[in-house]
Scaffold this motif. Structure first.
Motif, PDB file in Angstrom:
ATOM      1  N   TYR A 253       0.795   1.670  -4.398  1.00 30.42           N
ATOM      2  CA  TYR A 253       1.412   0.673  -3.545  1.00 30.42           C
ATOM      3  C   TYR A 253       2.901   0.976  -3.394  1.00 30.42           C
TER       4      TYR A 253
ATOM      5  N   ASP B 207      -3.993 -12.113   4.521  1.00 29.05           N
ATOM      6  CA  ASP B 207      -4.582 -11.107   3.626  1.00 29.05           C
ATOM      7  C   ASP B 207      -3.567 -10.139   3.038  1.00 29.05           C
TER       8      ASP B 207
ATOM      9  N   VAL C   3       0.285  -6.040  -1.030  1.00 32.58           N
ATOM     10  CA  VAL C   3      -1.105  -5.615  -1.184  1.00 32.58           C
ATOM     11  C   VAL C   3      -1.950  -6.238  -0.070  1.00 32.58           C
TER      12      VAL C   3
ATOM     13  N   MET D 139       0.837  -1.197   0.000  1.00 30.87           N
ATOM     14  CA  MET D 139       0.000   0.000   0.000  1.00 30.87           C
ATOM     15  C   MET D 139       0.874   1.251   0.000  1.00 30.87           C
TER      16      MET D 139
ATOM     17  N   ARG E 236      -5.519  -7.025   1.347  1.00 29.94           N
ATOM     18  CA  ARG E 236      -6.909  -7.092   0.915  1.00 29.94           C
ATOM     19  C   ARG E 236      -7.755  -6.272   1.881  1.00 29.94           C
ATOM     20  N   GLU E 237      -8.468  -5.292   1.344  1.00 34.48           N
ATOM     21  CA  GLU E 237      -9.289  -4.402   2.157  1.00 34.48           C
ATOM     22  C   GLU E 237     -10.761  -4.612   1.795  1.00 34.48           C
TER      23      GLU E 237
ATOM     24  N   SER F 227      -7.652  -3.606  -4.199  1.00 32.45           N
ATOM     25  CA  SER F 227      -6.889  -4.682  -3.573  1.00 32.45           C
ATOM     26  C   SER F 227      -7.548  -6.033  -3.817  1.00 32.45           C
TER      27      SER F 227
ATOM     28  N   ARG G 274      -4.629   2.620  -8.004  1.00 32.86           N
ATOM     29  CA  ARG G 274      -4.245   2.492  -6.600  1.00 32.86           C
ATOM     30  C   ARG G 274      -2.739   2.630  -6.467  1.00 32.86           C
TER      31      ARG G 274
ATOM     32  N   HIS H 129      -5.804  -9.358  -5.509  1.00 35.69           N
ATOM     33  CA  HIS H 129      -5.789 -10.643  -4.814  1.00 35.69           C
ATOM     34  C   HIS H 129      -6.462 -11.726  -5.643  1.00 35.69           C
TER      35      HIS H 129
END
Length: 334
Positions: A72, A37, A88, A1, A90-91, A98, A70, A102
């Protein structure tokens, strides 16, 4: 991120590689889970050409096929020009970027990137204290390696919900007790009083992670010399509502020769784009720096989470995705 925000007094400059606004096509050559995650992707150019140089703290824009952009942080070795690494998280409550990576970024997937750009540069210092929370470890990881190579004393305080959620612990394991993991389920939240107990002259503090951690660090570091604390945020600082002129504002785009009316409730970015001015942007939240624009005349009303207090006071540049004017007219280098 990633990214982004520096704190008051930070004199580090936002750094972009030559051609940082150009798009780069890369292939995913490796994906692996580095924590609960958290997915690590290793990226190379399909032509095998070197990737642009970068420095610790840098991030790239990922332009997803869904139209989402996004940011990162690059978390590999800046000396490795053949590949880049990103981490990354996962949100589930995010806007889908994200989750797409994934679910779809398998080996062989082609991605389009833009960058690198550095809003969070590692500045030379006598010693460092790094503070990372959760996936905030991603920009800090190459900083740790760089400080070690430079022979500078350093310590890393690393908080997370549990060990299994803390990325790159194995990679950091070789540094011994200079890396201080603090899983919340074992030892509670990071004790910032302990983190800041020994404030030696010449120390720079770098912090990246959740807003609560950054806000707490800023509060505790207020009495330090200017520029001692440098931070990066993953989300914008909430801004209070402001009154705007009933007729909106007028923006003169000097290079384009256009004068654009920006009505209340419309961003300067959207208004100038609608008028035909080509401006790059990514986050549209005032945290990535992509749309930073030089102010030639007028006084900006800064609403970003990136510029330092000194930079905002100078009023030389502004993030046109969120910021406005303290009058009814601005002249911009657009």
């Amino acid at each position: 991120m990633a990214p982004a925000a520096r704190t008051a007094g930070d004199s580090g400059q936002r750094i972009g590689s030559p051609g940082a606004d150009e798009e780069i096509t890369v292939d995913v050559v490796r994906r692996r889970s580095v924590a609960d995650d958290v997915l690590e992707l290793t990226l190379v150019r399909p032509t095998a050409d070197p990737l642009p140089q970068w420095t610790p703290g840098a991030h790239v824009d990922v332009l997803l096929p869904t139209g989402i952009v996004r940011q990162y942080s690059l978390c590999g070795d800046p000396g490795e020009t053949g590949s880049w690494r990103i981490g990354v998280l996962r949100e589930p409550a995010g806007r889908g970027g994200s989750a797409w990576l994934h679910d779809h970024a398998v080996e062989g997937t082609e991605l389009v990137l833009r960058g690198p750009r550095n809003n969070f540069p590692l500045v030379d210092a006598e010693r460092y204290v790094f503070v990372a929370g959760g996936v905030g470890i991603t920009p800090v990881l190459p900083m740790v390696h760089a400080a070690e190579r430079a022979g500078r004393p350093w310590v890393l305080w690393y908080g997370g919900r549990r060990r299994s959620s803390m990325a790159f612990l194995e990679e950091l394991g070789g540094y011994g007790d200079r890396v201080r993991p603090r899983p919340e389920d074992e030892s509670g939240q990071l004790d910032l009083a302990t983190v800041l107990a020994e404030q030696e002259p010449g120390t720079l503090y770098y912090c990246c992670g959740p807003s609560g951690l950054i806000d707490a660090m800023r509060s505790r570091c207020q009495g330090m010399p200017s520029g001692s604390l440098r931070v990066e945020r993953f989300s914008a600082v909430p801004q209070p509502a402001v009154e705007e002129p009933d007729g909106g504002i007028e923006v003169v785009c000097r290079r384009s020769g256009l004068t654009v009316a920006v009505p209340p409730g419309t961003s300067i970015l959207d208004a100038v784009r609608q008028a035909g001015v080509d401006v790059l942007s990514s986050c549209t939240e005032g945290i990535c720096g992509t749309c930073e624009t030089t102010v030639l005349d007028g006084v900006p009303e800064h609403r970003d989470s990136l510029l330092t207090e000194d930079e905002q006071e100078a009023g030389d540049t502004m993030m046109i995705c969120v910021s406005r004017a303290l009058g009814d007219r601005l002249v911009l280098d657009l």
